[in-house]
Design a protein around this motif. Sequence first.
Motif, PDB file in Angstrom:
ATOM      1  N   THR A   1      47.139  91.926   2.867  1.00 19.07           N
ATOM      2  CA  THR A   1      47.298  90.560   3.380  1.00 19.07           C
ATOM      3  C   THR A   1      47.020  90.598   4.888  1.00 19.07           C
ATOM      4  N   GLU A   2      46.975  89.397   5.485  1.00 14.11           N
ATOM      5  CA  GLU A   2      46.687  89.342   6.929  1.00 14.11           C
ATOM      6  C   GLU A   2      47.734  90.143   7.716  1.00 14.11           C
ATOM      7  N   ILE A   3      49.009  89.954   7.353  1.00 11.93           N
ATOM      8  CA  ILE A   3      50.075  90.684   8.047  1.00 11.93           C
ATOM      9  C   ILE A   3      49.942  92.184   7.768  1.00 11.93           C
ATOM     10  N   GLY A   4      49.637  92.524   6.516  1.00 16.60           N
ATOM     11  CA  GLY A   4      49.494  93.930   6.136  1.00 16.60           C
ATOM     12  C   GLY A   4      48.393  94.620   6.926  1.00 16.60           C
ATOM     13  N   LEU A   5      47.277  93.928   7.098  1.00 14.43           N
ATOM     14  CA  LEU A   5      46.159  94.532   7.826  1.00 14.43           C
ATOM     15  C   LEU A   5      46.553  94.788   9.287  1.00 14.43           C
ATOM     16  N   ARG A   6      47.347  93.861   9.852  1.00  8.93           N
ATOM     17  CA  ARG A   6      47.802  94.031  11.242  1.00  8.93           C
ATOM     18  C   ARG A   6      48.847  95.144  11.351  1.00  8.93           C
ATOM     19  N   ALA A   7      49.717  95.236  10.320  1.00  7.73           N
ATOM     20  CA  ALA A   7      50.863  96.148  10.410  1.00  7.73           C
ATOM     21  C   ALA A   7      50.492  97.597  10.099  1.00  7.73           C
ATOM     22  N   LYS A   8      49.379  97.801   9.382  1.00  8.56           N
ATOM     23  CA  LYS A   8      49.071  99.129   8.833  1.00  8.56           C
ATOM     24  C   LYS A   8      49.083 100.236   9.892  1.00  8.56           C
ATOM     25  N   ALA A   9      48.306 100.060  10.968  1.00 10.06           N
ATOM     26  CA  ALA A   9      48.192 101.122  11.979  1.00 10.06           C
ATOM     27  C   ALA A   9      49.503 101.281  12.746  1.00 10.06           C
ATOM     28  N   ILE A  10      50.191 100.165  12.976  1.00 10.32           N
ATOM     29  CA  ILE A  10      51.467 100.215  13.710  1.00 10.32           C
ATOM     30  C   ILE A  10      52.461 101.055  12.911  1.00 10.32           C
ATOM     31  N   MET A  11      52.515 100.812  11.611  1.00  9.13           N
ATOM     32  CA  MET A  11      53.462 101.544  10.763  1.00  9.13           C
ATOM     33  C   MET A  11      53.077 103.011  10.669  1.00  9.13           C
ATOM     34  N   ALA A  12      51.782 103.286  10.511  1.00 10.53           N
ATOM     35  CA  ALA A  12      51.353 104.683  10.367  1.00 10.53           C
ATOM     36  C   ALA A  12      51.685 105.473  11.633  1.00 10.53           C
ATOM     37  N   ALA A  13      51.704 104.783  12.786  1.00 10.26           N
ATOM     38  CA  ALA A  13      52.019 105.470  14.042  1.00 10.26           C
ATOM     39  C   ALA A  13      53.524 105.540  14.279  1.00 10.26           C
ATOM     40  N   GLY A  14      54.309 104.978  13.362  1.00  8.29           N
ATOM     41  CA  GLY A  14      55.763 105.034  13.505  1.00  8.29           C
ATOM     42  C   GLY A  14      56.297 104.053  14.533  1.00  8.29           C
ATOM     43  N   LYS A  15      55.472 103.039  14.875  1.00  7.00           N
ATOM     44  CA  LYS A  15      55.943 102.038  15.852  1.00  7.00           C
ATOM     45  C   LYS A  15      56.523 100.832  15.104  1.00  7.00           C
ATOM     46  N   LEU A  16      57.162  99.937  15.861  1.00  7.34           N
ATOM     47  CA  LEU A  16      57.762  98.765  15.218  1.00  7.34           C
ATOM     48  C   LEU A  16      56.774  97.608  15.161  1.00  7.34           C
ATOM     49  N   VAL A  17      56.775  96.914  14.042  1.00  3.36           N
ATOM     50  CA  VAL A  17      55.991  95.685  13.901  1.00  3.36           C
ATOM     51  C   VAL A  17      56.684  94.622  14.771  1.00  3.36           C
ATOM     52  N   ASP A  18      55.909  93.674  15.315  1.00  2.85           N
ATOM     53  CA  ASP A  18      56.514  92.743  16.289  1.00  2.85           C
ATOM     54  C   ASP A  18      57.596  91.865  15.654  1.00  2.85           C
ATOM     55  N   ASP A  19      58.547  91.485  16.488  1.00  4.06           N
ATOM     56  CA  ASP A  19      59.732  90.759  16.017  1.00  4.06           C
ATOM     57  C   ASP A  19      59.380  89.460  15.297  1.00  4.06           C
ATOM     58  N   ASP A  20      58.441  88.668  15.859  1.00  5.76           N
ATOM     59  CA  ASP A  20      58.157  87.364  15.246  1.00  5.76           C
ATOM     60  C   ASP A  20      57.618  87.529  13.833  1.00  5.76           C
ATOM     61  N   THR A  21      56.763  88.536  13.642  1.00  2.00           N
ATOM     62  CA  THR A  21      56.202  88.763  12.303  1.00  2.00           C
ATOM     63  C   THR A  21      57.309  89.132  11.315  1.00  2.00           C
TER      64      THR A  21
END
Length: 223
Positions: A44-64
């Motif tokens: 999904t749109e959110i998934g595509l944005r979150a993928k690299a952030i999650m793989a790097a162990g960082k936090l997805v942004d609060d609003d999302t």
Amino acid sequence: MKVHILLGPPGSGKGTQAKRLVEHFSLVHLSTGDILRDAVSKETEIGLRAKAIMAAGKLVDDDTVNGLVFARLQDETGNVLFDGYPRTLQQAEALADFLSAQGIELGLVVDIEVPEEALEDRVVKRRVCSNNACGDIYHLDRKPPKTAGVCDKCGSSLKHRSDDTAEAFKSRMKAFYDTFKPLQAFYSGKPNYKRVDGTGMPDAVFATVVKIFEAHETSGERV
Ligand code: AMP
């Protein structure tokens, strides 16, 4: 309707305890990690944005994350157990505003404490069922599957989460400690905030947490 919260670092056993608690007390399990992984696998749109952030162990942004959670809460009628949310002070404050606007009660906030030295081993040796509907959690030494690589519960293959590597663990711990102290301070003064020693085996930790939920229930509040 009310919401309960499990707090604790990556590897503290939140996911394992959450799965058992939702069965025991018929709660609705809301894991933001699971919701985000589902979005990644469905691209999904959110998934595509979150993928690299999650793989790097960082936090997805609060609003999302807040948006995903509030959309889910709007559809719920049962009592909810959060696992992995809130993770920042901003999320906790946004959740408090949302709950008071909707007239939803905050139930227990259970903070599972495990010293940092024990966490890396738990995370790096964690294996999870690849079938999202099952999602059973194993540890290569503490809770090995009966057959290597196969889920005891549903027979699906086990996987090593891409963010459960030693490298991603380090940035997840950094993200955790950067944001956790203010979050803990936000909840620690509240009457239903409980600290639990999470160093024991999962059964022992579960027995302690169940007692906390039962005490909450006998205090006149339905879990
Ligand atoms: P978890 O399964 O709870 O360990 O979460 C896995 C990953 O999903 C985290 O390392 C973050 O990248 C992301 N994530 C899960 N929950 C949140 C949250 N509440 N806020 C920001 N990112 C989150």
